[in-house]
Design a protein around this motif. Structure first.
Motif, PDB file in Angstrom:
ATOM      1  N   PRO A 162      -5.580  -0.184  -1.039  1.00  0.00           N
ATOM      2  CA  PRO A 162      -5.315   1.213  -0.717  1.00  0.00           C
ATOM      3  C   PRO A 162      -6.472   1.833   0.061  1.00  0.00           C
ATOM      4  O   PRO A 162      -7.635   1.626  -0.278  1.00  0.00           O
ATOM      5  N   VAL A 163      -6.138   2.581   1.112  1.00  0.00           N
ATOM      6  CA  VAL A 163      -7.123   3.279   1.930  1.00  0.00           C
ATOM      7  C   VAL A 163      -6.801   4.766   1.866  1.00  0.00           C
ATOM      8  O   VAL A 163      -5.670   5.175   2.137  1.00  0.00           O
ATOM      9  N   LEU A 164      -7.779   5.564   1.499  1.00  0.00           N
ATOM     10  CA  LEU A 164      -7.625   7.009   1.423  1.00  0.00           C
ATOM     11  C   LEU A 164      -8.493   7.671   2.480  1.00  0.00           C
ATOM     12  O   LEU A 164      -9.693   7.394   2.550  1.00  0.00           O
ATOM     13  N   ALA A 165      -7.893   8.524   3.285  1.00  0.00           N
ATOM     14  CA  ALA A 165      -8.652   9.291   4.267  1.00  0.00           C
ATOM     15  C   ALA A 165      -9.457  10.355   3.530  1.00  0.00           C
ATOM     16  O   ALA A 165      -8.928  11.041   2.651  1.00  0.00           O
ATOM     17  N   VAL A 166     -10.716  10.498   3.885  1.00  0.00           N
ATOM     18  CA  VAL A 166     -11.565  11.566   3.350  1.00  0.00           C
ATOM     19  C   VAL A 166     -12.126  12.262   4.581  1.00  0.00           C
ATOM     20  O   VAL A 166     -13.019  11.754   5.252  1.00  0.00           O
ATOM     21  N   THR A 167     -11.579  13.448   4.879  1.00  0.00           N
ATOM     22  CA  THR A 167     -11.864  14.089   6.152  1.00  0.00           C
ATOM     23  C   THR A 167     -11.692  15.597   6.084  1.00  0.00           C
ATOM     24  O   THR A 167     -11.002  16.113   5.216  1.00  0.00           O
ATOM     25  N   ALA A 168     -12.292  16.272   7.048  1.00  0.00           N
ATOM     26  CA  ALA A 168     -12.096  17.715   7.191  1.00  0.00           C
ATOM     27  C   ALA A 168     -10.824  18.016   7.980  1.00  0.00           C
ATOM     28  O   ALA A 168     -10.431  19.173   8.084  1.00  0.00           O
ATOM     29  N   ASP A 169     -10.182  16.991   8.537  1.00  0.00           N
ATOM     30  CA  ASP A 169      -8.918  17.174   9.270  1.00  0.00           C
ATOM     31  C   ASP A 169      -7.791  17.378   8.266  1.00  0.00           C
ATOM     32  O   ASP A 169      -7.399  16.431   7.576  1.00  0.00           O
ATOM     33  N   VAL A 170      -7.273  18.601   8.191  1.00  0.00           N
ATOM     34  CA  VAL A 170      -6.301  18.907   7.142  1.00  0.00           C
ATOM     35  C   VAL A 170      -4.965  19.456   7.662  1.00  0.00           C
ATOM     36  O   VAL A 170      -4.081  19.736   6.868  1.00  0.00           O
ATOM     37  N   ARG A 171      -4.834  19.570   8.970  1.00  0.00           N
ATOM     38  CA  ARG A 171      -3.556  20.060   9.493  1.00  0.00           C
ATOM     39  C   ARG A 171      -2.474  19.025   9.233  1.00  0.00           C
ATOM     40  O   ARG A 171      -2.747  17.820   9.189  1.00  0.00           O
ATOM     41  N   GLU A 184      -0.197  17.601  10.986  1.00  0.00           N
ATOM     42  CA  GLU A 184      -0.087  16.497  11.950  1.00  0.00           C
ATOM     43  C   GLU A 184      -1.244  15.504  11.804  1.00  0.00           C
ATOM     44  O   GLU A 184      -1.099  14.308  12.057  1.00  0.00           O
ATOM     45  N   GLN A 185      -2.408  15.981  11.351  1.00  0.00           N
ATOM     46  CA  GLN A 185      -3.544  15.092  11.124  1.00  0.00           C
ATOM     47  C   GLN A 185      -3.315  14.221   9.885  1.00  0.00           C
ATOM     48  O   GLN A 185      -3.642  13.032   9.882  1.00  0.00           O
ATOM     49  N   VAL A 186      -2.731  14.816   8.862  1.00  0.00           N
ATOM     50  CA  VAL A 186      -2.400  14.053   7.658  1.00  0.00           C
ATOM     51  C   VAL A 186      -1.355  12.994   7.996  1.00  0.00           C
ATOM     52  O   VAL A 186      -1.469  11.840   7.584  1.00  0.00           O
ATOM     53  N   ARG A 187      -0.341  13.363   8.776  1.00  0.00           N
ATOM     54  CA  ARG A 187       0.686  12.393   9.202  1.00  0.00           C
ATOM     55  C   ARG A 187       0.063  11.252  10.007  1.00  0.00           C
ATOM     56  O   ARG A 187       0.451  10.095   9.863  1.00  0.00           O
ATOM     57  N   ALA A 188      -0.918  11.562  10.843  1.00  0.00           N
ATOM     58  CA  ALA A 188      -1.588  10.521  11.628  1.00  0.00           C
ATOM     59  C   ALA A 188      -2.325   9.536  10.712  1.00  0.00           C
ATOM     60  O   ALA A 188      -2.341   8.327  10.985  1.00  0.00           O
ATOM     61  N   CYS A 189      -2.904  10.025   9.638  1.00  0.00           N
ATOM     62  CA  CYS A 189      -3.572   9.145   8.670  1.00  0.00           C
ATOM     63  C   CYS A 189      -2.561   8.185   8.042  1.00  0.00           C
ATOM     64  O   CYS A 189      -2.798   6.978   7.961  1.00  0.00           O
ATOM     65  N   MET A 232      -2.911   4.533   6.081  1.00  0.00           N
ATOM     66  CA  MET A 232      -3.634   5.051   4.919  1.00  0.00           C
ATOM     67  C   MET A 232      -2.626   5.431   3.835  1.00  0.00           C
ATOM     68  O   MET A 232      -1.495   5.791   4.123  1.00  0.00           O
ATOM     69  N   ASN A 233      -3.078   5.365   2.588  1.00  0.00           N
ATOM     70  CA  ASN A 233      -2.208   5.641   1.448  1.00  0.00           C
ATOM     71  C   ASN A 233      -2.278   7.076   0.964  1.00  0.00           C
ATOM     72  O   ASN A 233      -1.483   7.469   0.114  1.00  0.00           O
ATOM     73  N   GLY A 234      -3.222   7.838   1.453  1.00  0.00           N
ATOM     74  CA  GLY A 234      -3.373   9.213   1.015  1.00  0.00           C
ATOM     75  C   GLY A 234      -4.465   9.909   1.805  1.00  0.00           C
ATOM     76  O   GLY A 234      -5.118   9.310   2.662  1.00  0.00           O
ATOM     77  N   HIS A 235      -4.658  11.187   1.485  1.00  0.00           N
ATOM     78  CA  HIS A 235      -5.563  12.052   2.256  1.00  0.00           C
ATOM     79  C   HIS A 235      -6.275  12.989   1.294  1.00  0.00           C
ATOM     80  O   HIS A 235      -5.654  13.565   0.400  1.00  0.00           O
ATOM     81  N   THR A 274      -8.679  12.050  -9.318  1.00  0.00           N
ATOM     82  CA  THR A 274      -7.231  12.097  -9.540  1.00  0.00           C
ATOM     83  C   THR A 274      -6.494  11.296  -8.478  1.00  0.00           C
ATOM     84  O   THR A 274      -5.597  10.502  -8.789  1.00  0.00           O
ATOM     85  N   LEU A 275      -6.862  11.483  -7.216  1.00  0.00           N
ATOM     86  CA  LEU A 275      -6.191  10.766  -6.132  1.00  0.00           C
ATOM     87  C   LEU A 275      -6.418   9.256  -6.240  1.00  0.00           C
ATOM     88  O   LEU A 275      -5.477   8.474  -6.067  1.00  0.00           O
ATOM     89  N   ILE A 276      -7.632   8.840  -6.566  1.00  0.00           N
ATOM     90  CA  ILE A 276      -7.888   7.413  -6.745  1.00  0.00           C
ATOM     91  C   ILE A 276      -7.031   6.869  -7.885  1.00  0.00           C
ATOM     92  O   ILE A 276      -6.392   5.821  -7.760  1.00  0.00           O
ATOM     93  N   GLY A 277      -7.007   7.589  -8.994  1.00  0.00           N
ATOM     94  CA  GLY A 277      -6.185   7.161 -10.132  1.00  0.00           C
ATOM     95  C   GLY A 277      -4.709   7.060  -9.770  1.00  0.00           C
ATOM     96  O   GLY A 277      -4.028   6.101 -10.151  1.00  0.00           O
ATOM     97  N   GLN A 278      -4.206   8.031  -9.001  1.00  0.00           N
ATOM     98  CA  GLN A 278      -2.799   8.018  -8.606  1.00  0.00           C
ATOM     99  C   GLN A 278      -2.477   6.837  -7.698  1.00  0.00           C
ATOM    100  O   GLN A 278      -1.483   6.148  -7.894  1.00  0.00           O
ATOM    101  N   VAL A 279      -3.321   6.589  -6.709  1.00  0.00           N
ATOM    102  CA  VAL A 279      -3.030   5.508  -5.768  1.00  0.00           C
ATOM    103  C   VAL A 279      -3.144   4.154  -6.463  1.00  0.00           C
ATOM    104  O   VAL A 279      -2.364   3.246  -6.182  1.00  0.00           O
ATOM    105  N   LEU A 280      -4.067   4.018  -7.392  1.00  0.00           N
ATOM    106  CA  LEU A 280      -4.191   2.757  -8.108  1.00  0.00           C
ATOM    107  C   LEU A 280      -3.012   2.550  -9.058  1.00  0.00           C
ATOM    108  O   LEU A 280      -2.546   1.424  -9.226  1.00  0.00           O
ATOM    109  N   ALA A 281      -2.518   3.623  -9.656  1.00  0.00           N
ATOM    110  CA  ALA A 281      -1.346   3.517 -10.529  1.00  0.00           C
ATOM    111  C   ALA A 281      -0.117   3.104  -9.727  1.00  0.00           C
ATOM    112  O   ALA A 281       0.724   2.341 -10.205  1.00  0.00           O
ATOM    113  N   GLN A 282      -0.008   3.570  -8.497  1.00  0.00           N
ATOM    114  CA  GLN A 282       1.114   3.195  -7.635  1.00  0.00           C
ATOM    115  C   GLN A 282       1.002   1.745  -7.203  1.00  0.00           C
ATOM    116  O   GLN A 282       2.001   1.055  -7.058  1.00  0.00           O
TER     117      GLN A 282
END
Length: 164
Positions: free
Chosen positions: A109-118, A120-125, A130-133, A145-153
């Protein structure tokens, strides 16, 4: 200049409840979560690593996309936290390259960690694989929480792959 002295008894922080604020690898609960933290800014790496280590994670850092790909090729990680804007190879290209690696590394799993929050930017990730943002500045509880969720999935899929 002045000083104030207050008489107060020393206190200790309460011990966390079992599992509270600490991440552990699903089926292998005695093992810490292995995190690859990728960010070109040294302060972001330092703060991110501190948050993750305090949560019980084992952390490897990389300062650019090429270094991240090499780390993912050499080591097994439970999750990759990927900055998007880095010199050389950005987070999008690095994620696509990780997805192209042979073996289980491609499914990490790859999670984007960024200041890009629009949106369309999340969709690009997500389109880059990427598995999340997660938005910067990073909130510790949201990160865990996000790490726990993606690992549970990912856990049921990993079990199916091991069986099938």
């Amino acid at each position: 200049r002045f000083w104030i002295r207050l008489a107060a008894p020393p206190v200790e922080a309460p011990a966390p409840a079992p599992g509270e604020g600490r991440l552990q690898a699903g089926e292998d609960a005695g093992r810490p979560i292995r995190v690859l933290l990728v960010d070109d800014h040294p302060m972001n790496r330092e703060l991110g690593e501190a948050m993750l280590v305090l949560a019980g994670c084992s952390v490897t850092t990389a300062d650019d996309g090429a270094t991240a790909i090499e780390a993912a090729r050499r080591q097994s990680f439970d999750v990759v936290l990927m900055d998007l804007h880095m010199p050389g190879m950005d987070g999008f290209a690095a994620t696509r390259a990780i997805r192209a690696l042979p073996g289980p590394a491609a499914a990490t799993p790859v999670l984007a960690v960024t200041a890009d929050v629009r949106p369309e930017q999340v969709r690009a990730c997500l389109a880059a694989g990427m598995n999340g943002h997660l938005a910067k500045p990073v909130n510790r509880e949201q990160l865990l929480t996000l790490i726990g969720q993606v690992l549970a999935q990912e856990e049921p899929a990993a079990r199916r792959a091991a069986v099938g």
